[in-house]
Design a protein around this motif. Structure first.
Motif, PDB file in Angstrom:
ATOM      1  N   VAL A   1       4.127   9.639   1.429  1.00 30.10           N
ATOM      2  CA  VAL A   1       2.841   9.246   0.869  1.00 30.10           C
ATOM      3  C   VAL A   1       1.879   9.147   2.043  1.00 30.10           C
ATOM      4  N   ILE A   2       0.764   9.894   1.968  1.00 30.48           N
ATOM      5  CA  ILE A   2      -0.182   9.988   3.078  1.00 30.48           C
ATOM      6  C   ILE A   2      -1.536   9.456   2.637  1.00 30.48           C
TER       7      ILE A   2
ATOM      8  N   ALA B   1       3.708   0.254  -0.709  1.00 30.90           N
ATOM      9  CA  ALA B   1       3.761  -0.477   0.564  1.00 30.90           C
ATOM     10  C   ALA B   1       5.059  -1.268   0.700  1.00 30.90           C
ATOM     11  N   SER B   2       5.597  -1.745  -0.423  1.00 30.84           N
ATOM     12  CA  SER B   2       6.827  -2.537  -0.354  1.00 30.84           C
ATOM     13  C   SER B   2       8.047  -1.684  -0.009  1.00 30.84           C
ATOM     14  N   LEU B   3       7.912  -0.363  -0.053  1.00 28.60           N
ATOM     15  CA  LEU B   3       9.021   0.508   0.351  1.00 28.60           C
ATOM     16  C   LEU B   3       9.410   0.287   1.814  1.00 28.60           C
ATOM     17  N   ILE B   4       8.442  -0.147   2.644  1.00 32.43           N
ATOM     18  CA  ILE B   4       8.748  -0.331   4.073  1.00 32.43           C
ATOM     19  C   ILE B   4       9.726  -1.483   4.306  1.00 32.43           C
ATOM     20  N   LEU B   5       9.981  -2.285   3.276  1.00 34.10           N
ATOM     21  CA  LEU B   5      10.983  -3.342   3.405  1.00 34.10           C
ATOM     22  C   LEU B   5      12.394  -2.771   3.416  1.00 34.10           C
ATOM     23  N   ASP B   6      12.565  -1.614   2.763  1.00 38.47           N
ATOM     24  CA  ASP B   6      13.864  -0.951   2.787  1.00 38.47           C
ATOM     25  C   ASP B   6      14.075  -0.355   4.175  1.00 38.47           C
ATOM     26  N   GLY B   7      15.278  -0.374   4.640  1.00 42.72           N
ATOM     27  CA  GLY B   7      15.575   0.194   5.953  1.00 42.72           C
ATOM     28  C   GLY B   7      15.405   1.700   5.993  1.00 42.72           C
ATOM     29  N   ASP B   8      15.362   2.339   4.817  1.00 46.12           N
ATOM     30  CA  ASP B   8      15.265   3.794   4.758  1.00 46.12           C
ATOM     31  C   ASP B   8      13.847   4.304   4.967  1.00 46.12           C
ATOM     32  N   TYR B   9      12.832   3.454   4.771  1.00 49.01           N
ATOM     33  CA  TYR B   9      11.442   3.888   4.845  1.00 49.01           C
ATOM     34  C   TYR B   9      10.735   3.267   6.035  1.00 49.01           C
ATOM     35  N   ILE B  10       9.713   3.985   6.507  1.00 45.47           N
ATOM     36  CA  ILE B  10       8.958   3.531   7.675  1.00 45.47           C
ATOM     37  C   ILE B  10       7.472   3.755   7.432  1.00 45.47           C
ATOM     38  N   TYR B  11       6.659   2.890   8.016  1.00 47.46           N
ATOM     39  CA  TYR B  11       5.202   2.982   7.922  1.00 47.46           C
ATOM     40  C   TYR B  11       4.681   3.411   9.283  1.00 47.46           C
ATOM     41  N   GLU B  12       3.975   4.527   9.328  1.00 45.83           N
ATOM     42  CA  GLU B  12       3.492   5.104  10.588  1.00 45.83           C
ATOM     43  C   GLU B  12       1.989   5.310  10.511  1.00 45.83           C
ATOM     44  N   LYS B  13       1.284   4.942  11.587  1.00 45.05           N
ATOM     45  CA  LYS B  13      -0.153   5.168  11.682  1.00 45.05           C
ATOM     46  C   LYS B  13      -0.412   6.137  12.822  1.00 45.05           C
TER      47      LYS B  13
ATOM     48  N   VAL C   1      -4.567   8.214  10.086  1.00 44.68           N
ATOM     49  CA  VAL C   1      -3.765   8.791   9.008  1.00 44.68           C
ATOM     50  C   VAL C   1      -2.532   7.911   8.920  1.00 44.68           C
ATOM     51  N   SER C   2      -2.280   7.360   7.743  1.00 42.70           N
ATOM     52  CA  SER C   2      -1.133   6.484   7.546  1.00 42.70           C
ATOM     53  C   SER C   2      -0.119   7.169   6.650  1.00 42.70           C
ATOM     54  N   VAL C   3       1.149   6.980   6.983  1.00 39.73           N
ATOM     55  CA  VAL C   3       2.230   7.648   6.266  1.00 39.73           C
ATOM     56  C   VAL C   3       3.339   6.639   5.963  1.00 39.73           C
ATOM     57  N   ILE C   4       3.824   6.666   4.731  1.00 35.93           N
ATOM     58  CA  ILE C   4       5.048   5.954   4.387  1.00 35.93           C
ATOM     59  C   ILE C   4       6.045   7.021   3.963  1.00 35.93           C
ATOM     60  N   CYS C   5       7.160   7.088   4.707  1.00 36.74           N
ATOM     61  CA  CYS C   5       8.140   8.143   4.462  1.00 36.74           C
ATOM     62  C   CYS C   5       9.532   7.657   4.837  1.00 36.74           C
TER      63      CYS C   5
END
Length: 161
Positions: free
Chosen positions: A111-112, A62-74, A119-123
């Protein structure tokens, strides 16, 4: 100071020190609530991380979304289907013994998580469009093999560009 409800408070307790250092905040646990003190932007980032943790992601993921490269999508499953039996749709997304979900994660590097009607995705931010598109295709009933082929094609095109 912000008080945030967390379904998976044990995950926050376990990684409290990591989250405090990563976000530069002070976290206190009060039952199922996490009380966070810090800069307002960091408190907002903490609430986004808690939202991802509640879905089922680990604190580290979950902390990956702090990086500008990753996004959290629902993605709301009901938005893309008229079927009443959502168990069938969730079953298609997960697959036999998790094969569909695992294959999509391996091809995309995302990660799904599937929970209730979402459905939640961090990518990676540049991959979010084709990953969400492939999930929507599965929800709408496209054959799994066609979705895998689509993902492989997009992946190979991105590799050459």
């Amino acid at each position: 100071m912000e008080k945030i409800y967390c379904e998976r408070i044990n995950e926050v307790k376990k990684e409290k020190y990591f989250l405090e250092k990563r976000l530069n905040v002070k976290i206190e646990i009060d039952g199922r609530f996490a009380i966070v003190n810090g800069d307002s932007m960091n408190e907002y980032d903490f609430s986004r991380i808690i939202e991802a943790i509640n879905v089922g992601f680990s604190s580290r993921t979950a902390s990956l979304i702090l990086d500008g490269d990753y996004i959290y999508e629902k993605i709301n499953i009901k938005k893309f289907t008229t079927r009443k039996n959502l168990d069938l749709i969730r079953g298609r997304l997960i697959g036999a013994k998790g094969k569909t979900k695992r294959t999509m994660e391996e091809i995309t590097g995302a990660v799904i998580k599937v929970k209730d009607n979402t459905v939640s995705v961090i990518c990676r931010a540049e991959d979010v469009d084709y990953i969400t598109n492939s999930i929507i295709r599965v929800i709408k009933g496209t054959k799994h093999s066609n979705v895998y082929r689509y993902l492989e094609t997009v992946k190979s095109k991105r590799k050459y560009n």
